[in-house]
Design a protein around this motif. Structure first.
Motif, PDB file in Angstrom:
ATOM      1  N   UNK A  69       0.853  -1.255   0.047  1.00  0.00           N
ATOM      2  CA  UNK A  69      -0.029   0.022   0.017  1.00  0.00           C
ATOM      3  C   UNK A  69       0.860   1.255   0.013  1.00  0.00           C
ATOM      4  N   UNK A  70       1.865   1.178   0.889  1.00  0.00           N
ATOM      5  CA  UNK A  70       2.854   2.405   0.779  1.00  0.00           C
ATOM      6  C   UNK A  70       3.674   2.801  -0.351  1.00  0.00           C
ATOM      7  N   UNK A  71       3.899   1.610  -1.041  1.00  0.00           N
ATOM      8  CA  UNK A  71       4.832   1.772  -2.443  1.00  0.00           C
ATOM      9  C   UNK A  71       3.668   2.177  -3.455  1.00  0.00           C
ATOM     10  N   UNK A  72       2.537   1.757  -3.334  1.00  0.00           N
ATOM     11  CA  UNK A  72       1.651   2.216  -4.514  1.00  0.00           C
ATOM     12  C   UNK A  72       1.199   3.495  -4.131  1.00  0.00           C
ATOM     13  N   UNK A  73       0.900   3.945  -3.002  1.00  0.00           N
ATOM     14  CA  UNK A  73       0.664   5.367  -2.734  1.00  0.00           C
ATOM     15  C   UNK A  73       1.725   6.082  -3.164  1.00  0.00           C
ATOM     16  N   UNK A  74       3.136   5.896  -2.794  1.00  0.00           N
ATOM     17  CA  UNK A  74       4.056   6.728  -3.406  1.00  0.00           C
ATOM     18  C   UNK A  74       3.943   6.885  -4.685  1.00  0.00           C
ATOM     19  N   UNK A  75       3.980   5.883  -5.510  1.00  0.00           N
ATOM     20  CA  UNK A  75       4.205   6.215  -7.052  1.00  0.00           C
ATOM     21  C   UNK A  75       2.932   6.653  -7.619  1.00  0.00           C
ATOM     22  N   UNK A  76       1.978   6.387  -6.987  1.00  0.00           N
ATOM     23  CA  UNK A  76       0.671   7.111  -7.431  1.00  0.00           C
ATOM     24  C   UNK A  76       0.940   8.701  -7.143  1.00  0.00           C
TER      25      UNK A  76
END
Length: 169
Positions: A69-76
């Motif tokens: 979730x953290x990684x996807x939030x960062x790249x979004x």
């Protein structure tokens, strides 16, 4: 075939997330390279995790799920920043203002009313020089008057239009 309902998250799920916060902070700091941005990223991650608690499968790896979730939030966020324009002073936003079309229609209506009040000689010279873009010499030849008379008529016509439009007539 109906999907099986997901079982609710275990009651200690919230305390399990708290155990992973230091690791989430370190990972977020590595991605964001800013303490405040990392704090925001971890906060967004926890909020999203709570919002999607029904999607978490009990017994699966909570830490891996939170990191995803953290990684996807960062790249979004990175993708979103590419579409955004930095405008701290609002200069760019000020250029995006669209003036209502009715103002131009009203102004044109006022101009046409003032134009109709001109004499035919004045309307003719304004049309030839001001609208059609002919030179004074060409317009005077077309109308059959001296160049000085064409300049004088245009000057008087402009003065009368200005007077009428300003409301001083």
């Amino acid at each position: 075939m109906t999907p099986m309902p997901r079982p609710p998250a275990p009651p200690d799920w919230g305390t399990d997330i708290v155990q992973h916060l230091p690791a989430l902070h370190r990972y977020a700091l590595g991605l964001a390279r800013s303490f405040h941005a990392a704090e925001d990223l971890v906060h967004d991650t926890v909020v999203k995790a709570y919002a999607c608690v029904d999607k978490f499968l009990p017994g699966s790896n909570l830490r891996a799920w939170l990191f995803t979730i953290l990684r996807n939030t960062f790249y979004s966020g990175i993708r979103k920043q590419k579409r955004e324009v930095a405008d701290p002073d609002g200069h760019y936003a000020a250029t995006l203002v669209t003036h209502p079309a009715h103002d131009a229609k009203l102004a044109m209506g006022e101009f046409l009313n003032a134009f109709k009040q001109l004499s035919s000689e004045h309307r003719e010279i304004v049309t030839l020089v001001g609208v059609a873009g002919h030179s004074y010499a060409t317009a005077s030849t077309m109308v059959g008057i001296p160049v000085g008379t064409a300049k004088s008529r245009l000057s008087r016509a402009r003065a009368q239009l200005t007077e009428t439009l300003d409301g001083t007539a």
